[in-house]
Write an enzyme that holds these catalytic residues in place. Structure first.
Site, short mmCIF file in Angstrom:
data_model
loop_
_atom_site.label_atom_id
_atom_site.label_comp_id
_atom_site.label_asym_id
_atom_site.label_seq_id
_atom_site.Cartn_x
_atom_site.Cartn_y
_atom_site.Cartn_z
CG HIS A 27 -2.48 -7.30 7.03
ND1 HIS A 27 -1.67 -7.79 6.11
CD2 HIS A 27 -3.58 -7.96 6.92
CE1 HIS A 27 -2.23 -8.66 5.10
NE2 HIS A 27 -3.52 -8.70 5.35
CE LYS B 203 -3.92 -2.01 2.58
NZ LYS B 203 -4.98 -2.05 1.65
C1 BG6 Z 1 -6.82 -10.01 4.28
C2 BG6 Z 1 -7.49 -10.65 5.11
O1 BG6 Z 1 -5.05 -10.44 4.43
O2 BG6 Z 1 -6.78 -8.58 4.32
C3 BG6 Z 1 -8.88 -10.19 5.09
O3 BG6 Z 1 -7.30 -12.23 4.76
C4 BG6 Z 1 -8.93 -8.88 5.10
O4 BG6 Z 1 -9.73 -10.89 6.04
C5 BG6 Z 1 -8.02 -8.09 4.21
O5 BG6 Z 1 -10.35 -8.44 4.86
C6 BG6 Z 1 -8.07 -6.41 4.51
O6 BG6 Z 1 -7.24 -5.90 3.21
P1 BG6 Z 1 -7.48 -4.47 2.88
O7 BG6 Z 1 -6.49 -4.21 2.02
O8 BG6 Z 1 -9.11 -4.46 2.29
O9 BG6 Z 1 -7.35 -3.65 4.31
#
Ligand code: BG6
Length: 498
Positions: A248, A190
Site C-alpha cells: 500500500h 480507493k
Molecule cells: C490490509 C492489511 O491490506 O489493509 C490490514 O492487511 C490493514 O492489516 C488494511 O488493516 C487497511 O486497509 P484500509 O482500507 O482499512 O486502510
C-alpha cells in the site's frame, strides 16, 4: 494520443468463483461489493457467484451465510430485499478441499454445467493463503478451467520475500498469462487514490512545482486505530513492513512520484510506477539502522478506552514482529533528486487516517517584515481516508491595519461536499475491473518483485539485528524514534488536523 485499447464499458457475463468463500475477506468485502454493484445493475444476467469452502453446505446453506454477511457488512440504507434475492439467486456453493485431488469434480461439473453463455468469463478469486495459489492454479489447469477465458485474482501478500514472491508468480504464471493475472492492492481501488492521478495530471498548476526544485519533502502516513485483533496468526508472520509498506505505502509513493504516462492505459500507468520502484535508493545495513524505525504497541488508551498490547492479543511475548514502521526513502531520478519521502504506518495509533503531505520549499526571500518564523511553508495535504479531500496550506495577510501580519490559512476541498455522494468501496471498483478485464489498477509481476527487492534488505537487517521493535503506547503516534527520524533532518511529521 488516446488509449488504443479501452476496457469494455461493462463487465462480461462471468462465473465468479471465490476460493475461501466463507473467509473474512469474502464475507466482509467481496460479497458485499458484488451485492452493491448488482444493486446498481452492473452484474450481467446469468453471472454466477460460486463460493468454494471446505464446509458441508448446500447452496441454500451457503446463501444463508451470504445473506447474513450482507446484513452485517452492508450499510442498512443500502439493503433491500429485492436486491438481496437477486444476488442470492446467483450464488452457488462447492465443497472442496483444494489439496484433495478427487474433490475437484464438483467445481468442474458446475463450471461445465452452464445452460447459457458457455463462453462466459471465469474469474477465480484466491482469497486463501498464498501457499495455495500455485496448487489451485495447477488443478484449475488440469480440469481444463484455466483457458483463455479465465482470470485469476490474487490477494496480497504475494509472498513473504522476493524468492517466495517469484516462486508464486512462477507457479501461477506457468498456468495463466500475465494478462490473465490480477494482483489486488485494494488501496489502488480507493477513489481518493485514483484521484491522485487526476489531481496531478488533469490539472496544470501542480506539475511545474512537483519536483526537487520546489518540493522540500513528502510524507505518507497510513495510521490505523485498530489492533491486530483476531488476525494475529497471519499478522505475526507478516508485520507492518510486509503487510502495509511493501504494497500500500509503496503504491502511494509511486502515484505521487511517477511521471505522466502518455495515456491512462492498462500498461502505461504500471510502467511508470515500476520506474519509481526501480529508482528507490537501495538500503545497505547501516542505512536500515539509520533510516528505519520499527515499533510494537503496548497497552494504552484508544478513544478513551483501555486496549490490550500486541503481546496480550497474541498470547505470548516472544514475537519480534513490528506493528509500526517509519522510514526515510529516496527516489533517485532527475525529478526527485535529494527529496526525502518519509513513510509511516502503524496499528493502534491515535486515530485512523491515511494522508499524503507534499511540503514545498520556503519562499527564497522573506520580504515581509517580522514574517520569519511566522509563516509555514506551503503544503498540500491529500486525505485518502477517512474524509477524502485535499487541503492546501497557504500564508495570508491577517485583515486590518497594523502592517503585514501573516497567518497560515488553508483552502479545503471535501469530496463528500463537492460531489454530494459517498465513495464506493475499493473492492467494488476492483471486482468490476476484473470482470471487464481491465488490469490497470492491479499490480504487475515486475512491480511486486521490484517492491520486494527494495524491501528485502530491511527485512534481512531487522532479522539479524539484536534490536527489537521499540515499544509505543497504544493510542499514540508511535515510538518517539519516529519523530527523531524526521526531526534529525530539521522537519516534523504533519499531523492530519494541523
Ligand atoms: C490490509 C492489511 O491490506 O489493509 C490490514 O492487511 C490493514 O492489516 C488494511 O488493516 C487497511 O486497509 P484500509 O482500507 O482499512 O486502510
Amino acid at each position: 494520443m488516446s488509449a488504443p485499447h479501452p476496457a469494455p464499458a461493462h463487465p462480461e457475463v462471468c462465473d465468479f468463483t471465490v476460493f475461501g468463500g466463507s473467509g473474512d475477506l469474502a464475507l466482509r468485502k467481496l460479497l458485499p461489493a458484488l451485492y452493491l454493484r448488482d444493486r446498481e445493475g452492473h452484474l450481467p444476467d446469468d453471472t454466477r457467484i460460486i463460493g468454494v469452502t471446505r464446509s458441508d453446505l448446500d447452496d441454500d446453506g451457503y446463501r444463508a451465510l451470504v445473506a447474513d454477511a450482507l446484513t452485517t457488512y452492508v450499510a442498512p440504507g443500502l439493503l433491500d430485499d429485492e436486491s438481496i434475492s437477486r444476488l442470492l439467486v446467483r450464488v452457488h456453493h462447492v465443497r472442496l478441499d483444494v489439496l484433495d485431488h478427487d474433490d475437484w469434480h464438483h467445481l468442474h461439473g458446475l463450471l461445465k454445467d452452464r445452460p447459457r453463455h458457455d463462453d462466459a468469463v471465469r474469474v477465480f478469486y484466491l482469497a486463501v493463503a498464498p501457499g495455495l495459489f500455485g496448487p489451485i492454479c495447477r488443478r484449475l489447469d488440469e480440469i481444463g478451467a484455466a483457458d483463455a477465458n479465465a482470470r485469476v485474482v490474487m490477494e496480497k501478500p504475494v509472498g513473504h520475500d522476493l524468492a517466495s514472491a517469484q516462486a508464486i508468480n512462477d507457479a501461477v504464471g506457468s498456468v495463466f498469462e500475465e494478462s490473465q493475472i490480477f494482483r489486488i492492492d485494494h488501496y489502488l481501488g480507493k477513489e481518493s487514490v485514483q484521484n491522485l492521478l487526476v489531481t496531478r495530471f488533469a490539472n496544470t498548476f501542480l506539475e511545474p512545482l512537483w519536483n526537487f526544485r520546489w518540493v522540500d519533502h513528502v510524507q505518507i502516513t497510513v495510521a490505523e486505530s485498530l489492533g491486530v485483533g483476531e488476525r494475529g496468526g497471519y499478522y505475526d508472520h507478516a508485520g507492518a513492513l510486509r503487510d502495509m509498506v511493501q504494497n500500500h505505502l509503496l503504491q502511494l509513493l509511486c502515484l505521487v512520484a511517477m511521471e505522466p504516462p502518455t495515456y491512462v492505459g492498462r500498461e502505461t500507468v504500471r510502467d511508470e510506477k515500476l520506474k519509481v520502484l526501480q529508482a528507490l535508493r537501495p538500503m545497505a545495513a547501516d542505512d536500515v539502522d539509520r533510516d528505519t524505525v520499527r515499533g510494537r504497541y503496548g497497552v494504552g488508551l484508544v478513544d478513551g478506552q483501555p486496549v490490550a498490547s500486541y503481546a496480550e492479543e497474541l498470547g505470548h511475548d516472544d514475537s519480534t514482529t513490528e506493528t509500526f514502521v517509519a522510514l526515510r526513502a529516496e527516489v533517485q531520478n532527475w525529478r526527485w533528486a535529494g527529496v526525502p519521502f518519509y513513510l509511516r504506518t502503524g496499528k493502534r495509533m491515535d486515530r485512523r487516517t491515511s494522508e499524503i503531505v507534499v511540503v514545498f520549499k520556503e519562499p527564497p526571500h522573506a520580504m515581509f517584515p517580522h514574517s520569519e518564523g511566522v509563516t509555514q511553508p506551503n503544503s498540500l495535504h491529500i486525505q485518502v481516508q477517512p474524509d477524502e479531500g485535499m487541503r492546501l496550506h497557504l500564508t495570508a495577510k491577517e485583515p486590518g491595519p497594523g502592517g503585514y501580519r501573516l497567518r497560515p490559512v488553508s483552502l479545503d476541498l471535501s469530496y463528500a461536499t463537492a460531489f454530494d455522494q459517498a465513495s464506493p468501496d475499493a473492492y467494488e471498483r476492483l471486482l468490476m475491473d476484473v470482470m471487464k478485464g481491465n488490469p490497470t489498477l492491479f499490480m504487475r509481476r515486475d512491480e511486486v518483485e521490484a517492491a520486494w527487492t527494495w524491501i528485502e534488505p530491511i527485512l534481512t537487517r531487522w532479522a539479524t539485528s539484536p534490536d527489537r521493535p521499540l515499544r509505543y503506547a497504544a493510542g499514540t503516534s508511535g515510538p518517539t524514534a519516529a519523530a527523531t527520524l524526521i526531526e534529525r533532518d530539521g522537519r516534523t511529521w504533519q499531523e492530519s488536523d494541523q
